[in-house]
Design a protein around this motif. Sequence first.
Motif, PDB file in Angstrom:
ATOM      1  N   GLY A 152      -4.181  10.307  -1.573  1.00 39.67           N
ATOM      2  CA  GLY A 152      -3.399   9.841  -0.438  1.00 39.67           C
ATOM      3  C   GLY A 152      -4.026   8.699   0.320  1.00 39.67           C
ATOM      4  O   GLY A 152      -3.959   8.640   1.551  1.00 39.67           O
ATOM      5  N   LEU A 153      -4.614   7.760  -0.425  1.00 40.01           N
ATOM      6  CA  LEU A 153      -5.291   6.626   0.212  1.00 40.01           C
ATOM      7  C   LEU A 153      -4.517   5.335  -0.009  1.00 40.01           C
ATOM      8  O   LEU A 153      -5.090   4.269  -0.209  1.00 40.01           O
ATOM      9  CB  LEU A 153      -6.717   6.486  -0.334  1.00 40.01           C
ATOM     10  N   GLY A 154      -3.210   5.414   0.013  1.00 37.47           N
ATOM     11  CA  GLY A 154      -2.375   4.229  -0.166  1.00 37.47           C
ATOM     12  C   GLY A 154      -1.795   4.197  -1.565  1.00 37.47           C
ATOM     13  O   GLY A 154      -2.250   4.885  -2.471  1.00 37.47           O
ATOM     14  N   GLN A 155      -0.775   3.406  -1.757  1.00 38.84           N
ATOM     15  CA  GLN A 155      -0.153   3.278  -3.065  1.00 38.84           C
ATOM     16  C   GLN A 155      -1.143   2.683  -4.054  1.00 38.84           C
ATOM     17  O   GLN A 155      -1.984   1.858  -3.709  1.00 38.84           O
ATOM     18  CB  GLN A 155       1.097   2.394  -2.984  1.00 38.84           C
ATOM     19  N   ASP A 156      -1.017   3.095  -5.310  1.00 43.07           N
ATOM     20  CA  ASP A 156      -2.007   2.698  -6.319  1.00 43.07           C
ATOM     21  C   ASP A 156      -2.024   1.192  -6.563  1.00 43.07           C
ATOM     22  O   ASP A 156      -3.015   0.656  -7.023  1.00 43.07           O
ATOM     23  CB  ASP A 156      -1.730   3.431  -7.634  1.00 43.07           C
ATOM     24  N   ASN A 157      -0.931   0.495  -6.259  1.00 43.68           N
ATOM     25  CA  ASN A 157      -0.889  -0.956  -6.515  1.00 43.68           C
ATOM     26  C   ASN A 157      -0.944  -1.772  -5.220  1.00 43.68           C
ATOM     27  O   ASN A 157      -0.567  -2.931  -5.188  1.00 43.68           O
ATOM     28  CB  ASN A 157       0.375  -1.313  -7.295  1.00 43.68           C
ATOM     29  N   GLN A 158      -1.404  -1.137  -4.143  1.00 42.70           N
ATOM     30  CA  GLN A 158      -1.309  -1.796  -2.844  1.00 42.70           C
ATOM     31  C   GLN A 158      -2.247  -2.995  -2.719  1.00 42.70           C
ATOM     32  O   GLN A 158      -1.882  -4.031  -2.186  1.00 42.70           O
ATOM     33  CB  GLN A 158      -1.617  -0.781  -1.732  1.00 42.70           C
ATOM     34  N   SER A 159      -3.463  -2.869  -3.175  1.00 42.35           N
ATOM     35  CA  SER A 159      -4.427  -3.960  -3.049  1.00 42.35           C
ATOM     36  C   SER A 159      -5.468  -3.846  -4.148  1.00 42.35           C
ATOM     37  O   SER A 159      -5.670  -2.762  -4.711  1.00 42.35           O
ATOM     38  CB  SER A 159      -5.119  -3.901  -1.676  1.00 42.35           C
ATOM     39  N   PRO A 160      -6.131  -4.944  -4.476  1.00 46.49           N
ATOM     40  CA  PRO A 160      -7.158  -4.885  -5.521  1.00 46.49           C
ATOM     41  C   PRO A 160      -8.270  -3.911  -5.147  1.00 46.49           C
ATOM     42  O   PRO A 160      -8.572  -3.709  -3.971  1.00 46.49           O
ATOM     43  CB  PRO A 160      -7.684  -6.328  -5.580  1.00 46.49           C
ATOM     44  N   ALA A 161      -8.868  -3.313  -6.154  1.00 47.37           N
ATOM     45  CA  ALA A 161      -9.995  -2.413  -5.916  1.00 47.37           C
ATOM     46  C   ALA A 161     -11.173  -3.194  -5.352  1.00 47.37           C
ATOM     47  O   ALA A 161     -11.416  -4.339  -5.744  1.00 47.37           O
ATOM     48  CB  ALA A 161     -10.396  -1.731  -7.219  1.00 47.37           C
ATOM     49  N   THR A 162     -11.879  -2.590  -4.429  1.00 45.45           N
ATOM     50  CA  THR A 162     -13.090  -3.219  -3.906  1.00 45.45           C
ATOM     51  C   THR A 162     -14.238  -2.965  -4.868  1.00 45.45           C
ATOM     52  O   THR A 162     -14.191  -2.067  -5.707  1.00 45.45           O
ATOM     53  CB  THR A 162     -13.447  -2.651  -2.528  1.00 45.45           C
ATOM     54  N   ARG A 163     -15.297  -3.761  -4.706  1.00 41.32           N
ATOM     55  CA  ARG A 163     -16.461  -3.561  -5.560  1.00 41.32           C
ATOM     56  C   ARG A 163     -17.083  -2.193  -5.323  1.00 41.32           C
ATOM     57  O   ARG A 163     -17.555  -1.540  -6.263  1.00 41.32           O
ATOM     58  CB  ARG A 163     -17.495  -4.658  -5.284  1.00 41.32           C
ATOM     59  N   ALA A 164     -17.059  -1.729  -4.082  1.00 48.19           N
ATOM     60  CA  ALA A 164     -17.624  -0.413  -3.774  1.00 48.19           C
ATOM     61  C   ALA A 164     -16.842   0.692  -4.472  1.00 48.19           C
ATOM     62  O   ALA A 164     -17.423   1.650  -4.997  1.00 48.19           O
ATOM     63  CB  ALA A 164     -17.644  -0.186  -2.264  1.00 48.19           C
TER      64      ALA A 164
END
Length: 220
Positions: A152-164
């Motif tokens: 539940g941390l946002g839609q899977d395609n909402q934004s690019p993955a961060t390096r972390a």
Amino acid sequence: MSSLGVTIDRQSGRLPPEERRAQIIRAAAQFFAEHGFDGSTRALAAEMGVTQPLIYRHFKTKEDLIEAVFKDVFFSRWNPEWETLISDWSLSLEERLIALYVDYARTIIESIWIRLFMYAGLHGVPTHKRYLNLVDERIIEPIVHAMRREYGLGQDNQSPATRAEMDLVWQLHGAIFSIGIKRYVFGSKSTIPLADLVESAVRTYLQGAPATLRGLHQAG
């Protein structure tokens, strides 16, 4: 039969060029896995029981041969179904990760793959970086998106993955790779079936990773 365990037809006219080229690639993969990429083509030819000019008849440079070995051992074994599996929402995240990494482990955990990958990193083979980028793009980042959706941390395609976030997933990926390191670099033997080792690694990872991922999102 050469000392590399590869059958060599020393009469070059007997084999079609593509078959001869494939023969050299197989022998070179085993040779570099044993000696590293600093091993010379002269030594490779000697172990194959052929002349060095025969190798250069099919590969302009040693770098061309290394590139061909890398494509054969790493890229040709890539399974596009791994990418499809990650986004199969009919399965739980745990089921997807176990299925993915059991099959991935069965593909990579063998002596030549593991040892070549280690030597390529130490030698700075350019194709090594391309393979890591492929893993980042086709496995690591999609798993980040799947985990975001699962927790539940946002839609899977909402934004690019961060390096972390990607580094967090690499912890699991690295745990799978370490099984091969133990076997084929350190010579550690295990009576536990490979699938059981992978399943344990995934389940252990999922016990802690969700909280860490949520912490990354709260901090961001």
